[in-house]
Design a protein around this motif. Structure first.
Motif, PDB file in Angstrom:
ATOM      1  N   ASP A  40     -11.623  -0.437  -2.365  1.00  0.00           N
ATOM      2  CA  ASP A  40     -11.429  -0.555  -0.917  1.00  0.00           C
ATOM      3  C   ASP A  40     -10.228  -1.437  -0.584  1.00  0.00           C
ATOM      4  O   ASP A  40      -9.489  -1.148   0.361  1.00  0.00           O
ATOM      5  N   GLU A  41     -10.029  -2.491  -1.359  1.00  0.00           N
ATOM      6  CA  GLU A  41      -8.841  -3.336  -1.149  1.00  0.00           C
ATOM      7  C   GLU A  41      -7.561  -2.538  -1.376  1.00  0.00           C
ATOM      8  O   GLU A  41      -6.603  -2.664  -0.626  1.00  0.00           O
ATOM      9  N   LYS A  42      -7.552  -1.727  -2.420  1.00  0.00           N
ATOM     10  CA  LYS A  42      -6.360  -0.926  -2.755  1.00  0.00           C
ATOM     11  C   LYS A  42      -6.115   0.178  -1.727  1.00  0.00           C
ATOM     12  O   LYS A  42      -4.987   0.604  -1.538  1.00  0.00           O
ATOM     13  N   LEU A  43      -7.183   0.653  -1.086  1.00  0.00           N
ATOM     14  CA  LEU A  43      -7.076   1.753  -0.120  1.00  0.00           C
ATOM     15  C   LEU A  43      -7.044   1.270   1.327  1.00  0.00           C
ATOM     16  O   LEU A  43      -7.089   2.089   2.251  1.00  0.00           O
ATOM     17  N   ASP A  47      -7.608   6.440   5.569  1.00  0.00           N
ATOM     18  CA  ASP A  47      -8.795   7.055   6.169  1.00  0.00           C
ATOM     19  C   ASP A  47      -9.962   7.233   5.207  1.00  0.00           C
ATOM     20  O   ASP A  47     -11.048   7.617   5.633  1.00  0.00           O
ATOM     21  N   VAL A  48      -9.760   6.995   3.922  1.00  0.00           N
ATOM     22  CA  VAL A  48     -10.845   7.148   2.948  1.00  0.00           C
ATOM     23  C   VAL A  48     -11.383   5.809   2.448  1.00  0.00           C
ATOM     24  O   VAL A  48     -12.245   5.776   1.579  1.00  0.00           O
ATOM     25  N   ALA A  49     -10.887   4.714   3.000  1.00  0.00           N
ATOM     26  CA  ALA A  49     -11.380   3.393   2.596  1.00  0.00           C
ATOM     27  C   ALA A  49     -12.750   3.144   3.225  1.00  0.00           C
ATOM     28  O   ALA A  49     -13.096   3.741   4.234  1.00  0.00           O
ATOM     29  N   GLN A  50     -13.511   2.275   2.606  1.00  0.00           N
ATOM     30  CA  GLN A  50     -14.810   1.839   3.101  1.00  0.00           C
ATOM     31  C   GLN A  50     -15.826   2.975   3.095  1.00  0.00           C
ATOM     32  O   GLN A  50     -15.631   3.989   3.730  1.00  0.00           O
ATOM     33  N   VAL A 123      -3.880   9.340  -2.773  1.00  0.00           N
ATOM     34  CA  VAL A 123      -5.092   8.660  -3.246  1.00  0.00           C
ATOM     35  C   VAL A 123      -5.338   8.944  -4.727  1.00  0.00           C
ATOM     36  O   VAL A 123      -5.824   8.072  -5.448  1.00  0.00           O
ATOM     37  N   ARG A 124      -4.993  10.133  -5.204  1.00  0.00           N
ATOM     38  CA  ARG A 124      -5.149  10.431  -6.639  1.00  0.00           C
ATOM     39  C   ARG A 124      -4.421   9.399  -7.487  1.00  0.00           C
ATOM     40  O   ARG A 124      -4.951   8.908  -8.480  1.00  0.00           O
ATOM     41  N   ARG A 125      -3.204   9.099  -7.105  1.00  0.00           N
ATOM     42  CA  ARG A 125      -2.419   8.109  -7.864  1.00  0.00           C
ATOM     43  C   ARG A 125      -3.070   6.727  -7.785  1.00  0.00           C
ATOM     44  O   ARG A 125      -3.193   6.038  -8.787  1.00  0.00           O
ATOM     45  N   LEU A 126      -3.489   6.335  -6.581  1.00  0.00           N
ATOM     46  CA  LEU A 126      -4.100   5.014  -6.403  1.00  0.00           C
ATOM     47  C   LEU A 126      -5.408   4.880  -7.178  1.00  0.00           C
ATOM     48  O   LEU A 126      -5.659   3.851  -7.818  1.00  0.00           O
ATOM     49  N   VAL A 127      -6.255   5.893  -7.127  1.00  0.00           N
ATOM     50  CA  VAL A 127      -7.559   5.848  -7.792  1.00  0.00           C
ATOM     51  C   VAL A 127      -7.386   5.769  -9.302  1.00  0.00           C
ATOM     52  O   VAL A 127      -8.065   4.991  -9.980  1.00  0.00           O
ATOM     53  N   THR A 128      -6.469   6.556  -9.822  1.00  0.00           N
ATOM     54  CA  THR A 128      -6.227   6.555 -11.269  1.00  0.00           C
ATOM     55  C   THR A 128      -5.723   5.194 -11.722  1.00  0.00           C
ATOM     56  O   THR A 128      -6.217   4.627 -12.704  1.00  0.00           O
ATOM     57  N   LEU A 129      -4.766   4.648 -11.005  1.00  0.00           N
ATOM     58  CA  LEU A 129      -4.205   3.338 -11.340  1.00  0.00           C
ATOM     59  C   LEU A 129      -5.256   2.236 -11.188  1.00  0.00           C
ATOM     60  O   LEU A 129      -5.415   1.387 -12.069  1.00  0.00           O
ATOM     61  N   GLN A 130      -6.005   2.262 -10.088  1.00  0.00           N
ATOM     62  CA  GLN A 130      -7.018   1.235  -9.845  1.00  0.00           C
ATOM     63  C   GLN A 130      -8.079   1.234 -10.930  1.00  0.00           C
ATOM     64  O   GLN A 130      -8.478   0.183 -11.422  1.00  0.00           O
ATOM     65  N   SER A 131      -8.523   2.410 -11.339  1.00  0.00           N
ATOM     66  CA  SER A 131      -9.563   2.494 -12.357  1.00  0.00           C
ATOM     67  C   SER A 131      -9.073   1.905 -13.672  1.00  0.00           C
ATOM     68  O   SER A 131      -9.782   1.127 -14.320  1.00  0.00           O
TER      69      SER A 131
END
Length: 161
Positions: A40-43, A47-50, A123-131
């Motif tokens: 959630d911090e990264k996003l 519109d898909v945060a929280q 978001v695909r890039r962010l989710v992959t990096l965050q994980s």
């Protein structure tokens, strides 16, 4: 187990978590909360945060044009009313649109909008990096092993529902 002081534990390291020490479910729930907060911090501001289910819904609609909300609900373990609220919210943000399903006029089909497709790509890039960053203390081998175990467990649970 540690022996608490007269005034109780002085550090979280000193807390006795009882039988939870040896239960996968405790660690999975706790890690889920921590990883969700980090994501959630990264996003933040997107519109898909929280909340839960928005990212998966975005990806499923983007990759499966015409998918039904009931199918997504099965994948993310949401009940019908929660799924309806999620779709309403995402439609309100202009990320997806509903249509009557071509093969069944009683059903809805979901389609990604241009805005939703652009957000999904970002978001695909962010989710992959965050994980990968969140679990950076794992070796590649550990990461692959845990992912394999969780993937197989998820698939078994999904097949039962």
């Amino acid at each position: 187990m540690t022996t608490p002081t007269k005034n109780g534990p002085t550090s979280v390291k000193d807390i006795d978590i009882d039988v939870l020490e040896d239960t996968l479910s405790f660690y999975i729930r706790s890690i889920n909360i921590a990883v969700s907060r980090d994501l959630d911090e990264k996003l933040e501001g997107l519109d898909v945060a929280q909340g839960t289910g928005k990212i998966t819904t975005l990806f499923l609609v983007d990759g499966n044009p015409g998918i039904r909300p009931s199918t997504i609900a099965q994948v993310i373990f949401k009940d019908r009313s929660a799924m309806g609220r999620l779709v309403d919210q995402m439609e309100g943000h202009g990320l997806l649109r509903r249509q009557i399903a071509p093969e069944d006029s009683r059903a809805q089909a979901l389609y990604i909008t241009d805005k939703g497709a652009q957000l999904a790509e970002h978001v695909r890039r962010l989710v992959t990096l965050q994980s990968r960053e969140f679990f950076s203390e794992m070796t590649d081998e550990e990461h692959d092993l845990v992912l394999d175990i969780l993937r197989r467990t998820y698939r078994r649970i999904l097949e039962r529902s």
